[in-house]
Design a protein around this motif. Structure first.
Motif, PDB file in Angstrom:
ATOM      1  N   VAL A 139       0.869  -1.182   0.000  1.00  0.00           N
ATOM      2  CA  VAL A 139       0.000   0.000   0.000  1.00  0.00           C
ATOM      3  C   VAL A 139       0.898   1.221   0.000  1.00  0.00           C
ATOM      4  O   VAL A 139       1.727   1.398   0.904  1.00  0.00           O
ATOM      5  CB  VAL A 139      -0.942   0.008   1.215  1.00  0.00           C
ATOM      6  N   CYS A 140       0.740   2.069  -1.015  1.00  0.00           N
ATOM      7  CA  CYS A 140       1.544   3.278  -1.152  1.00  0.00           C
ATOM      8  C   CYS A 140       0.623   4.490  -1.270  1.00  0.00           C
ATOM      9  O   CYS A 140      -0.513   4.380  -1.714  1.00  0.00           O
ATOM     10  CB  CYS A 140       2.461   3.207  -2.369  1.00  0.00           C
ATOM     11  N   GLN A 141       1.166   5.644  -0.882  1.00  0.00           N
ATOM     12  CA  GLN A 141       0.412   6.883  -0.982  1.00  0.00           C
ATOM     13  C   GLN A 141       0.474   7.428  -2.406  1.00  0.00           C
ATOM     14  O   GLN A 141       1.487   7.300  -3.092  1.00  0.00           O
ATOM     15  CB  GLN A 141       0.980   7.929  -0.017  1.00  0.00           C
ATOM     16  N   ARG A 142      -0.635   8.049  -2.816  1.00  0.00           N
ATOM     17  CA  ARG A 142      -0.686   8.663  -4.142  1.00  0.00           C
ATOM     18  C   ARG A 142       0.256   9.869  -4.174  1.00  0.00           C
ATOM     19  O   ARG A 142       0.176  10.749  -3.296  1.00  0.00           O
ATOM     20  CB  ARG A 142      -2.109   9.109  -4.449  1.00  0.00           C
ATOM     21  N   PRO A 143       1.155   9.962  -5.139  1.00  0.00           N
ATOM     22  CA  PRO A 143       2.045  11.125  -5.204  1.00  0.00           C
ATOM     23  C   PRO A 143       1.299  12.387  -5.628  1.00  0.00           C
ATOM     24  O   PRO A 143       0.231  12.340  -6.245  1.00  0.00           O
ATOM     25  CB  PRO A 143       3.085  10.713  -6.258  1.00  0.00           C
ATOM     26  N   VAL A 144       1.884  13.530  -5.292  1.00  0.00           N
ATOM     27  CA  VAL A 144       1.244  14.815  -5.616  1.00  0.00           C
ATOM     28  C   VAL A 144       1.372  15.119  -7.104  1.00  0.00           C
ATOM     29  O   VAL A 144       0.416  15.582  -7.750  1.00  0.00           O
ATOM     30  CB  VAL A 144       1.884  15.945  -4.775  1.00  0.00           C
ATOM     31  N   LYS A 145       2.548  14.826  -7.662  1.00  0.00           N
ATOM     32  CA  LYS A 145       2.777  15.105  -9.081  1.00  0.00           C
ATOM     33  C   LYS A 145       2.095  14.045  -9.943  1.00  0.00           C
ATOM     34  O   LYS A 145       2.325  12.852  -9.765  1.00  0.00           O
ATOM     35  CB  LYS A 145       4.280  15.132  -9.358  1.00  0.00           C
ATOM     36  N   ASN A 146       1.261  14.510 -10.863  1.00  0.00           N
ATOM     37  CA  ASN A 146       0.521  13.629 -11.785  1.00  0.00           C
ATOM     38  C   ASN A 146      -0.259  12.550 -11.030  1.00  0.00           C
ATOM     39  O   ASN A 146      -0.327  11.388 -11.442  1.00  0.00           O
ATOM     40  CB  ASN A 146       1.464  12.965 -12.795  1.00  0.00           C
ATOM     41  N   GLY A 147      -0.844  12.947  -9.920  1.00  0.00           N
ATOM     42  CA  GLY A 147      -1.592  11.990  -9.107  1.00  0.00           C
ATOM     43  C   GLY A 147      -2.856  11.489  -9.774  1.00  0.00           C
ATOM     44  O   GLY A 147      -3.354  10.409  -9.434  1.00  0.00           O
ATOM     45  N   GLN A 148      -3.383  12.238 -10.728  1.00  0.00           N
ATOM     46  CA  GLN A 148      -4.623  11.827 -11.391  1.00  0.00           C
ATOM     47  C   GLN A 148      -4.438  10.617 -12.301  1.00  0.00           C
ATOM     48  O   GLN A 148      -5.408   9.947 -12.656  1.00  0.00           O
ATOM     49  CB  GLN A 148      -5.205  12.994 -12.209  1.00  0.00           C
ATOM     50  N   TYR A 149      -3.182  10.344 -12.672  1.00  0.00           N
ATOM     51  CA  TYR A 149      -2.937   9.205 -13.554  1.00  0.00           C
ATOM     52  C   TYR A 149      -2.820   7.880 -12.799  1.00  0.00           C
ATOM     53  O   TYR A 149      -2.791   6.814 -13.427  1.00  0.00           O
ATOM     54  CB  TYR A 149      -1.664   9.434 -14.366  1.00  0.00           C
ATOM     55  N   TYR A 150      -2.722   7.946 -11.479  1.00  0.00           N
ATOM     56  CA  TYR A 150      -2.594   6.718 -10.685  1.00  0.00           C
ATOM     57  C   TYR A 150      -3.984   6.159 -10.404  1.00  0.00           C
ATOM     58  O   TYR A 150      -4.581   6.392  -9.342  1.00  0.00           O
ATOM     59  CB  TYR A 150      -1.834   6.995  -9.392  1.00  0.00           C
ATOM     60  N   VAL A 151      -4.487   5.448 -11.369  1.00  0.00           N
ATOM     61  CA  VAL A 151      -5.820   4.857 -11.276  1.00  0.00           C
ATOM     62  C   VAL A 151      -5.699   3.336 -11.370  1.00  0.00           C
ATOM     63  O   VAL A 151      -4.611   2.788 -11.550  1.00  0.00           O
ATOM     64  CB  VAL A 151      -6.748   5.398 -12.392  1.00  0.00           C
ATOM     65  N   LEU A 193      -5.413   6.389 -18.388  1.00  0.00           N
ATOM     66  CA  LEU A 193      -5.804   7.768 -18.705  1.00  0.00           C
ATOM     67  C   LEU A 193      -4.838   8.401 -19.697  1.00  0.00           C
ATOM     68  O   LEU A 193      -5.263   9.142 -20.601  1.00  0.00           O
ATOM     69  CB  LEU A 193      -5.849   8.599 -17.418  1.00  0.00           C
ATOM     70  N   GLN A 194      -3.549   8.132 -19.526  1.00  0.00           N
ATOM     71  CA  GLN A 194      -2.572   8.668 -20.485  1.00  0.00           C
ATOM     72  C   GLN A 194      -2.806   8.110 -21.885  1.00  0.00           C
ATOM     73  O   GLN A 194      -2.735   8.845 -22.875  1.00  0.00           O
ATOM     74  CB  GLN A 194      -1.156   8.338 -20.022  1.00  0.00           C
ATOM     75  N   ILE A 195      -3.094   6.823 -21.982  1.00  0.00           N
ATOM     76  CA  ILE A 195      -3.350   6.205 -23.287  1.00  0.00           C
ATOM     77  C   ILE A 195      -4.606   6.792 -23.928  1.00  0.00           C
ATOM     78  O   ILE A 195      -4.644   7.074 -25.135  1.00  0.00           O
ATOM     79  CB  ILE A 195      -3.483   4.672 -23.121  1.00  0.00           C
ATOM     80  N   ALA A 196      -5.639   7.041 -23.103  1.00  0.00           N
ATOM     81  CA  ALA A 196      -6.879   7.633 -23.631  1.00  0.00           C
ATOM     82  C   ALA A 196      -6.646   9.057 -24.101  1.00  0.00           C
ATOM     83  O   ALA A 196      -7.178   9.472 -25.148  1.00  0.00           O
ATOM     84  CB  ALA A 196      -7.957   7.588 -22.558  1.00  0.00           C
TER      85      ALA A 196
END
Length: 208
Positions: A139-151, A193-196
């Motif tokens: 279990v890791c924390q979502r990073p602040v930079k480009n956090g929206q891509y961690y889905v 999300l990046q691929i989309a």
């Protein structure tokens, strides 16, 4: 074909060695010289035509098989060649020792500090549950930079600290585990999300 040719060679070899003559000479010991000579001549005269007949039959059979193979069309030859291509060969079952020797776990060596690849399979707020192929997830924390891509479904890179978080509490004799591994999130490899977004940019480009 190979068996027929081997029979021909053995018959010719026996005739050249004179095995039949040796057998006839052994009978001379139990008879007179005249009788033995007559018997040897009769035996040779009776055996040689039989050998010649057998050799002729073998030769005819070989020629017949060669003609039958020559008459086969290309489709028939290919059918005979590839008809047994899907036959599964019986493989001996591997032992547990051989399986674990050839496993990724043994290839990893000392896991501490190794960089591995994982996949996010669950997200709860900013907690990313990542599976990297071990017994337990991390279990890791979502990073602040480009956090929206961690889905969910994103591929990430991890550095292993400990494969199992376990310790003994005060007075306990056995370890109590959290059923989790301790890893550090290094960065993102790929995200749905990046691929989309890339596909959308390609489709929205103005055509010249």
């Amino acid at each position: 074909m190979n068996k027929i040719r081997r029979l021909e060679k053995t018959l010719i070899h026996l005739r050249s060695l004179g095995v039949l003559r040796a057998s006839s000479s052994s009978t001379r010991c139990f008879s007179t010289s005249k009788d033995s000579e007559e018997q040897s001549k009769n035996s040779l005269s009776s055996v040689e035509p039989n050998i010649e007949k057998e050799a002729a039959i073998v030769h005819e059979n070989a020629e017949a098989t060669e003609e039958s193979q020559a008459k086969l069309s290309g489709f028939a030859r290919s059918y005979e060649k590839f008809s047994h291509i899907d036959d599964k060969k019986l493989e001996s079952p591997q032992t547990f020792v051989s399986l674990i020797r050839n496993s990724k776990f043994v290839d990893l060596g000392d896991p501490e500090g190794k960089v591995v690849r994982g996949e996010i399979y669950h997200v709860v707020n900013d907690d990313l549950y990542i599976d990297f192929g071990w017994k337990f997830h991390c279990v890791c924390q979502r990073p602040v930079k480009n956090g929206q891509y961690y889905v969910r479904g994103s591929k990430v890179r991890l550095r292993i600290k400990d494969l199992e978080l376990s310790s003994k509490f005060l007075g306990a004799e056995t370890d109590i585990t959290l059923l989790e591994a301790d890893c550090t999130l290094i960065g993102l490899i790929s995200s749905p999300l990046q691929i989309a977004e890339q596909k959308m940019k390609i489709t929205q480009r103005p055509r010249i």
